[in-house]
Scaffold this active site. Structure first.
Site, PDB file in Angstrom:
ATOM      1  N   ASP A   1     -10.085  -4.432  -4.396  1.00  0.00           N
ATOM      2  CA  ASP A   1      -9.336  -3.377  -3.727  1.00  0.00           C
ATOM      3  C   ASP A   1      -9.553  -2.080  -4.494  1.00  0.00           C
ATOM      4  O   ASP A   1      -9.409  -2.044  -5.721  1.00  0.00           O
ATOM      5  CB  ASP A   1      -7.850  -3.748  -3.701  1.00  0.00           C
TER       6      ASP A   1
ATOM      7  N   SER B   1       0.831  -1.203   0.000  1.00  0.00           N
ATOM      8  CA  SER B   1       0.000   0.000   0.000  1.00  0.00           C
ATOM      9  C   SER B   1       0.869   1.257   0.000  1.00  0.00           C
ATOM     10  O   SER B   1       1.618   1.479  -0.955  1.00  0.00           O
ATOM     11  CB  SER B   1      -0.967  -0.048   1.185  1.00  0.00           C
TER      12      SER B   1
ATOM     13  N   HIS C   1      -8.267  -5.286  -0.028  1.00  0.00           N
ATOM     14  CA  HIS C   1      -7.018  -4.566   0.243  1.00  0.00           C
ATOM     15  C   HIS C   1      -6.345  -5.188   1.474  1.00  0.00           C
ATOM     16  O   HIS C   1      -6.986  -5.780   2.330  1.00  0.00           O
ATOM     17  CB  HIS C   1      -7.322  -3.091   0.506  1.00  0.00           C
TER      18      HIS C   1
END
Length: 359
Positions: free
Chosen positions: A298, A191, A328
């Site tokens: 996601d 991320s 995610h």
């Protein structure tokens, strides 16, 4: 939910072929025990509907504290041998940042993966990624340095990025002490950490002799502020939601930054189209080989796909792993989601191919 064992599920995930499209190698990994398209993985569904991480939220917590408290997951140690952990103090101007070095026993210097945790640039911890880092050290037969870079909003851009970049320099300078091979350096992150990893590659290419030879980007943030761009248009219709569409929409939109938190907390006075903040806007120059990993449901999937395609068009050897049915931050669920462990196995294969003399 399927009664198949974790090993059965992992075997199913390994038996997948790849295709090449416009220079990009694409590996599409369906849910191992579900054949219906547009469906949430049953393990994700159970977590979303029935489980919540155990967190303690102090009375009167600030918005930042509340956001940080909801991050992370108690994942599992899946290592098969002893992996040592050394807590390090990496010097920075006026302070130090914590690093944790994970490594298997080895008589020779090992390749090094420098890992940056996720958390929107304002959250995340070394604890959440400890088991994934240990598993990567085990599976790839490498050392892994996890970096506790400073977080926004207390430290806005570029402090965290500079901490990450400096940690790579520090590791190379102390290669003998750390037992690593300075010619075999990789970066990885999830991320926001994926953002920091690939931006470190951009900065690394400004050196006379670059260090980084491989980058792993788990569902990376590459367009902070979600600016219009020629690479992709975000739309909910790009997500196949055949089963439980309302639930899937809620999962996808959970990461939507409608209030511009990243701009307020991380970017602050800077320009979020700066390639050091949003690498989607960078001009690529001889970047290291890349592995980009996304989950089907996601919110960041479309920008991750676009970034992989842009890397490939620029001549960067790039492989794109797409996990069907995933949300995610699925790496956080190591030990629960087989896709988390499978992705580490995929990275390990690349590491052994790239660094054969030292692995």
């Amino acid at each position: 939910m399927s009664t198949a064992s974790m090993q059965d599920l992992l075997r199913e995930l390994r038996n997948r072929s790849s295709i090449h499209q416009d220079g990009l190698e694409i590996v599409d990994k369906p849910i191992p025990d579900v054949s219906t398209p547009g469906t949430l993985d049953p393990r994700v569904r159970e977590v979303v509907l029935t489980q919540r991480p155990s967190v303690s939220i102090p009375e009167g917590a600030s918005p930042v504290e509340l956001a940080r408290a909801g991050m992370g997951w108690d994942n599992e140690d899946v290592t098969t041998r002893q992996i040592s952990t050394d807590v390090l103090a990496i010097p920075r101007p006026g302070t130090t940042i914590e690093g944790r070095l994970y490594r298997p026993e080895a008589a020779r210097p090992l390749p090094l993966v420098v890992y940056f945790h996720g958390g929107g640039f304002f959250g995340g911890t070394l604890e959440t990624v400890e088991n994934p880092c240990k598993a990567l050290a085990d599976k790839g037969n490498v050392a892994v340095l996890s970096v506790g870079y400073r977080l926004a909003p207390e430290y806005s851009f570029p402090t965290g990025l500079e901490d990450c970049h400096a940690a790579i320099d520090w590791a190379v300078e102390h290669a003998d002490r750390l037992g690593i091979d300075p010619s075999a350096i990789a970066v990885a992150g999830d991320s926001a950490g994926g953002n920091l990893a690939t931006v470190c590659c951009l900065l690394d290419r400004e050196r006379p002799t670059p260090y980084i030879r491989y980058q792993v980007l788990y569902y990376p943030v590459v367009n902070v502020g979600e600016h219009p761009n020629p690479e992709y248009d975000w739309t909910l219709e790009a997500y196949d939601r055949q089963t439980e569409p309302e639930l899937l929409e809620r999962i996808i939109l959970a990461l939507q930054d409608e209030e511009g938190v990243l701009e307020q907390w991380y970017v602050q006075e800077s320009d979020s189209t700066d390639p050091r903040i949003s690498p989607l806007f960078a001009t690529f120059n001889d970047l290291p080989e890349a592995l980009v990993i996304t989950g089907e449901f996601d919110y960041l999937r479309l920008e991750g796909e676009a970034y992989a395609k842009k890397l490939a068009r620029a001549g960067v050897k790039t492989r794109y792993l797409h996990y069907r049915g995933m949300e995610h931050a699925f790496l956080d669920k190591l030990g629960l989601y087989p896709q988390a462990e499978d992705s580490l196995d995929e990275i390990a294969k690349d590491l052994k191919r790239l660094f054969p003399q030292t692995n």
